[in-house]
Design a protein around this motif. Structure first.
Motif, short mmCIF file in Angstrom:
data_model
loop_
_atom_site.label_atom_id
_atom_site.label_comp_id
_atom_site.label_asym_id
_atom_site.label_seq_id
_atom_site.Cartn_x
_atom_site.Cartn_y
_atom_site.Cartn_z
N GLY A 150 25.40 -49.23 10.51
CA GLY A 150 26.14 -50.28 11.21
C GLY A 150 27.47 -50.59 10.56
O GLY A 150 28.47 -50.83 11.24
N ARG A 151 27.49 -50.56 9.23
CA ARG A 151 28.74 -50.81 8.51
C ARG A 151 29.75 -49.70 8.79
O ARG A 151 30.95 -49.95 8.97
CB ARG A 151 28.46 -50.89 7.01
N ARG A 152 29.25 -48.46 8.83
CA ARG A 152 30.14 -47.33 9.12
C ARG A 152 30.73 -47.46 10.51
O ARG A 152 31.94 -47.25 10.71
CB ARG A 152 29.37 -46.02 8.99
N ARG A 153 29.90 -47.83 11.49
CA ARG A 153 30.39 -48.00 12.85
C ARG A 153 31.41 -49.14 12.94
O ARG A 153 32.40 -49.05 13.67
CB ARG A 153 29.22 -48.28 13.81
N LEU A 154 31.16 -50.22 12.17
CA LEU A 154 32.11 -51.33 12.16
C LEU A 154 33.46 -50.89 11.60
O LEU A 154 34.51 -51.21 12.18
CB LEU A 154 31.54 -52.48 11.32
N ASP A 155 33.44 -50.16 10.49
CA ASP A 155 34.70 -49.70 9.90
C ASP A 155 35.46 -48.80 10.87
O ASP A 155 36.69 -48.89 10.97
CB ASP A 155 34.42 -48.94 8.60
N GLU A 156 34.73 -47.95 11.58
CA GLU A 156 35.39 -47.07 12.54
C GLU A 156 36.01 -47.88 13.68
O GLU A 156 37.14 -47.60 14.12
CB GLU A 156 34.38 -46.06 13.10
N ALA A 157 35.27 -48.89 14.16
CA ALA A 157 35.79 -49.71 15.26
C ALA A 157 37.02 -50.50 14.82
O ALA A 157 38.01 -50.60 15.55
CB ALA A 157 34.70 -50.65 15.77
#
Length: 337
Positions: free
Chosen positions: A86-93
């Motif tokens: 989830g953190r990785r997806r947040l950083d990408e977004a």
């Protein structure tokens, strides 16, 4: 000695420590709010699906998710930012949308190239969220905050990291464990006629103090970054801040406004005063300037021991923010200044 024979201050601090320790145990043992399972709905009639980035300990996130569950026509997917994926997806977004790091918060609700940060209530933010799901672009960032008794509403969006750095830095600067040393040093140089000599000595002392305190706080920050988000640690830091604040208010009442340093006793203060006199009496040479640096280290060691809670709490807040290394160090520098 029995508890009854202790001084009132010792009894107060022992009782306060016991209460805070009990609160820590109860809060740590209390089950955290469960992270809702990832939920995917079929695309809505508009073809828009919301990506909802949330944290399990965020009450505004749970309010937003509860609101979305009540809207059967809204399609969304949940991403827990406390988990690595989830953190990785947040950083990408955040990178894709170009959101400033200081504006990143949860819940973050994304629809294509549009996004909404925060959730207040169905009547306010809920309308913006539905407009986002319908394909509209939100006009403004959603309000957030908390209502406190006797204080009223505090809007977190209006209390930025720079403002927090300035407020806590000023509070930390008025430190009784360091203030008396500065006053004593000023009294020694008051009779010196050479202004350049005074400015050089004071400049070396103040500059060395700033660098040393900056290094102290950087060490705090690195420790929190290595540890990462740990719920008991966050609870502990909050209780430490409360404990130091309550103890400070107690000392204000007990001494009727006269705050004294309790870290150093009379013998330690006399020893520090001798170091100040020795450093000030040295000629302006490398040895003399090195003595001023050593004096700065001694004074800042006392200061850091006296008010360690403030830089620890602030650096924990920084570690929890999604910032770059330059921003982290910049905020620490602002605090020190």
């Amino acid at each position: 000695k029995s508890f009854a024979h202790l001084s009132p201050t010792t009894r107060f601090r022992a009782a306060l420590a016991a209460i805070l320790a009990l609160a820590f145990v109860l809060l740590s043992l209390a089950p955290p709010r469960e992270s809702p399972p990832p939920e995917f709905r079929a695309p809505s009639a508009t073809g828009v699906r919301l990506d909802v980035y949330f944290h399990p300990d965020c009450p505004h996130c749970h309010a937003a998710i509860a609101f979305l569950k009540s809207q059967a026509h809204v399609s969304y997917a949940l991403h827990d930012v406390s988990a690595p994926e989830g953190r990785r997806r947040l950083d990408e977004a955040v990178s894709r949308l170009g959101v400033a790091r200081e504006d990143v918060g949860v819940p973050l609700i994304v629809a294509g190239d549009r996004y909404l940060v925060g959730f207040d209530s169905p009547a306010t933010t809920g309308r913006e969220l539905l407009a986002l799901a319908a394909g509209a672009r939100p006009d403004a960032r959603a309000p957030s905050g908390v209502d406190l008794p006797l204080v009223g509403h505090i809007d977190f969006a209006r209390h930025s990291l720079p403002a927090l750095a300035i407020m806590l830095g000023l509070a930390d600067g008025f430190n009784p464990c360091a203030m008396w040393v500065l006053v004593y040093m000023i009294s020694l140089i008051a009779g010196v006629q050479e202004r350049g000599r005074i400015l050089l000595r004071v400049g070396v002392f103040v500059g060395s103090s700033g660098v040393l305190y900056f290094l102290f706080m950087t060490a705090w920050l690195n420790a929190f970054l290595v540890i990462g988000y740990v719920r008991p640690l966050t609870i502990l830091m909050a209780l430490v801040a409360i404990g130091f604040g309550v103890d400070f208010l107690y000392e204000i009442v007990r001494t009727r406004g006269e705050v004294v340093c309790e870290v150093a006793d009379a013998a330690s203060r006399q020893k520090t005063m001798r170091k100040v006199r020795a450093a000030m009496s040295r000629p302006l040479s490398l040895d003399g300037l090195a003595a001023m640096v050593g004096l700065a280290f001694t004074v800042n060691s006392l200061e850091f021991a006296c008010s360690a809670a403030l830089p620890a709490v602030y650096t924990h807040v920084l570690a929890s923010a999604n910032l770059s290394t330059v921003a982290w160090l910049g905020y620490i520098a602002l605090y020190v200044l």
